[in-house]
Enzyme design. Structure first.
Site, PDB file in Angstrom:
ATOM      1  N   GLN A  83      21.968  90.047  40.076  1.00  0.00           N
ATOM      2  CA  GLN A  83      21.720  90.071  38.786  1.00  0.00           C
ATOM      3  C   GLN A  83      22.713  89.031  37.903  1.00  0.00           C
ATOM      4  OE1 GLN A  83      19.884  92.808  37.509  1.00  0.00           O
ATOM      5  NE2 GLN A  83      19.634  93.561  39.440  1.00  0.00           N
ATOM      6  N   SER A 114      29.542  95.302  42.711  1.00  0.00           N
ATOM      7  CA  SER A 114      29.275  96.778  43.103  1.00  0.00           C
ATOM      8  C   SER A 114      30.666  97.510  43.536  1.00  0.00           C
ATOM      9  CB  SER A 114      28.492  96.740  44.571  1.00  0.00           C
ATOM     10  OG  SER A 114      27.452  95.998  44.265  1.00  0.00           O
ATOM     11  N   GLY A 161      28.169  96.472  35.815  1.00  0.00           N
ATOM     12  CA  GLY A 161      27.820  96.951  37.265  1.00  0.00           C
ATOM     13  C   GLY A 161      27.963  98.396  37.785  1.00  0.00           C
ATOM     14  N   THR A 162      28.744  99.320  36.939  1.00  0.00           N
ATOM     15  CA  THR A 162      29.118 100.637  37.237  1.00  0.00           C
ATOM     16  C   THR A 162      27.964 101.391  36.648  1.00  0.00           C
ATOM     17  OG1 THR A 162      31.456 100.062  37.455  1.00  0.00           O
ATOM     18  CG2 THR A 162      30.996 102.537  37.107  1.00  0.00           C
ATOM     19  N   LYS A 189      10.666 104.899  35.627  1.00  0.00           N
ATOM     20  CA  LYS A 189      10.779 104.081  36.680  1.00  0.00           C
ATOM     21  C   LYS A 189      11.195 104.636  37.775  1.00  0.00           C
ATOM     22  CE  LYS A 189      14.538 100.872  37.090  1.00  0.00           C
ATOM     23  NZ  LYS A 189      15.357  99.766  36.976  1.00  0.00           N
ATOM     24  N   ARG A 218      15.937  92.942  31.888  1.00  0.00           N
ATOM     25  CA  ARG A 218      16.504  94.231  30.805  1.00  0.00           C
ATOM     26  C   ARG A 218      17.929  94.381  31.016  1.00  0.00           C
ATOM     27  NH1 ARG A 218      19.023  98.496  33.694  1.00  0.00           N
ATOM     28  NH2 ARG A 218      17.702 100.238  34.006  1.00  0.00           N
TER      29      ARG A 218
END
Ligand code: NAD
Length: 328
Positions: A145, A206, A227-228, A74, A117
């Site tokens: 997200q 974030s 998030g991390t 990716k 995913r």
């Protein structure tokens, strides 16, 4: 000299959305986590570089799932100026290769697949680790997200209510709408109230500093910290991490770029105490063993997740005949 051309399938963003359901993403991600823990699939080192151009961060995540016969990469990153152009800031594309010959087999849009995913990853952790009687889902984060996370999590337990907090409260109505759509009560709350009410908490921001303190989270909670994914980021109190039973997609990422990096750096969490979620899926680790323990899934995001869902998209696109192809 090579004389044969090969057909490369093109699966665009719209087709990915049409073809890959939440359940298919869940099954693909669960399967590849299990394969990783058995040693049947491995991620390659991640490349992530600031371009020094357009404020962009660009990189590659790749791997090989020998069990599933999936090889690929990716490629993409984050372009902060995109929103002003009407584009998503995160942009990515997956290239799949035939593992027997190395020839390119498909180009697959990676934006929808990344969201689905990532949501599947926390959903797998909830399915494996949350208390069976969990009723209240806590959401910390309300960005792109978050609605994917909410929808996938809601399918794992008989939740009745969503409590949510976001550093930018004006973003919360979008989450409230999705909660309503799936029949869940919604309440915007303080961080302390979220910890007091929630049985399962997803963090997907974030942030670079703790948004939840250890003392705010009640015994028995399952947290999915999603998030991390970069050095320096942090969503929850490192003390909370150090005192939880920690699970992850991949230990090497958890200790370097995941939520566990801070507790490990401080010496309050031993990397050896972090369990790959695949071990729980494979029945090699019991997972949650009491109603009182706090379980924490450090979802760092691995390339094999992307390849797993992209290969589902490519297979379904091929079977449906909906995707164009070109010769190379
Ligand atoms: P987004 O830009 O759409 O939303 C950002 C979210 O973080 C919002 O809730 C916003 O209010 C909050 N936020 C922004 N700046 C903040 C700050 N300084 N402190 C605290 N909170 C802040 O982003 P998104 O696409 O929803 O992604 C959210 C996070 O998830 C990002 O950090 C991203 O890198 C990460 N992510 C992780 C994976 C994974 O596999 N683990 C996959 C995709 C995204």
């Amino acid at each position: 000299m090579e004389t044969q051309t090969n057909n490369v399938l093109i699966v665009d963003e719209d087709l990915c959305q049409k073809l890959v359901s939440r359940q298919q993403a869940f099954d693909a991600v669960k399967g590849v986590f299990a394969a990783m823990a058995r040693g049947g699939a491995r991620n390659f080192p991640v490349i992530r570089e600031a371009l020094g151009y357009a404020d962009a961060v660009y990189g590659f995540k790749s791997g090989f799932d020998r069990e599933g016969g999936v090889l690929g990469v990716k490629s993409g990153g984050y372009w902060p100026g995109n929103a002003a152009l009407g584009l998503t800031n995160h942009q990515s594309t997956v290239c799949l290769f035939d593992p027997d010959t190395g020839r390119l087999s498909a180009l697959v849009g990676g934006n929808y697949l990344t969201a689905v995913r990532t949501a599947a990853s926390s959903a797998v952790s909830i399915a494996q680790l949350a208390r069976k009687d969990a009723k209240v889902l806590g959401m910390v984060g309300a960005g792109h997200q978050s609605t994917f996370q909410l929808r996938a999590a809601a399918e794992q337990r008989a939740f009745e209510k969503v409590v949510a907090w976001n550093p930018h409260p004006e973003m919360l109505p979008k989450l409230a709408e999705v909660a309503k759509e799936i029949g869940l009560e919604f309440e915007a709350v303080s961080q302390q109230e979220l910890g007091a009410q929630a049985d399962v908490i997803i963090t997907i921001t974030s942030a670079f500093e703790p948004l939840l303190l250890r003392s705010w989270v009640k015994p028995g909670t399952h947290l999915a910290c999603m998030g991390t994914d970069t050095k320096g980021k942090m969503e929850v109190d490192p003390d909370l991490v150090a005192n939880a039973d920690v699970f992850t997609d991949e230990v090497a990422q958890s200790v370097s770029i995941g939520e566990a990096q801070h507790a490990v750096d401080r010496g309050t969490l031993n990397p050896g105490a972090i369990t790959p979620i695949g071990d729980v899926i494979n029945g090699d680790h019991p997972g949650r063993t009491s109603d009182e323990q706090i379980t924490l899934f450090d979802g760092t995001g691995v390339g094999l997740q992307d390849l797993a869902v992209a290969s589902v998209a490519a297979r379904l696109a091929h079977e449906s005949g909906l995707a164009p192809s070109f010769s190379l």
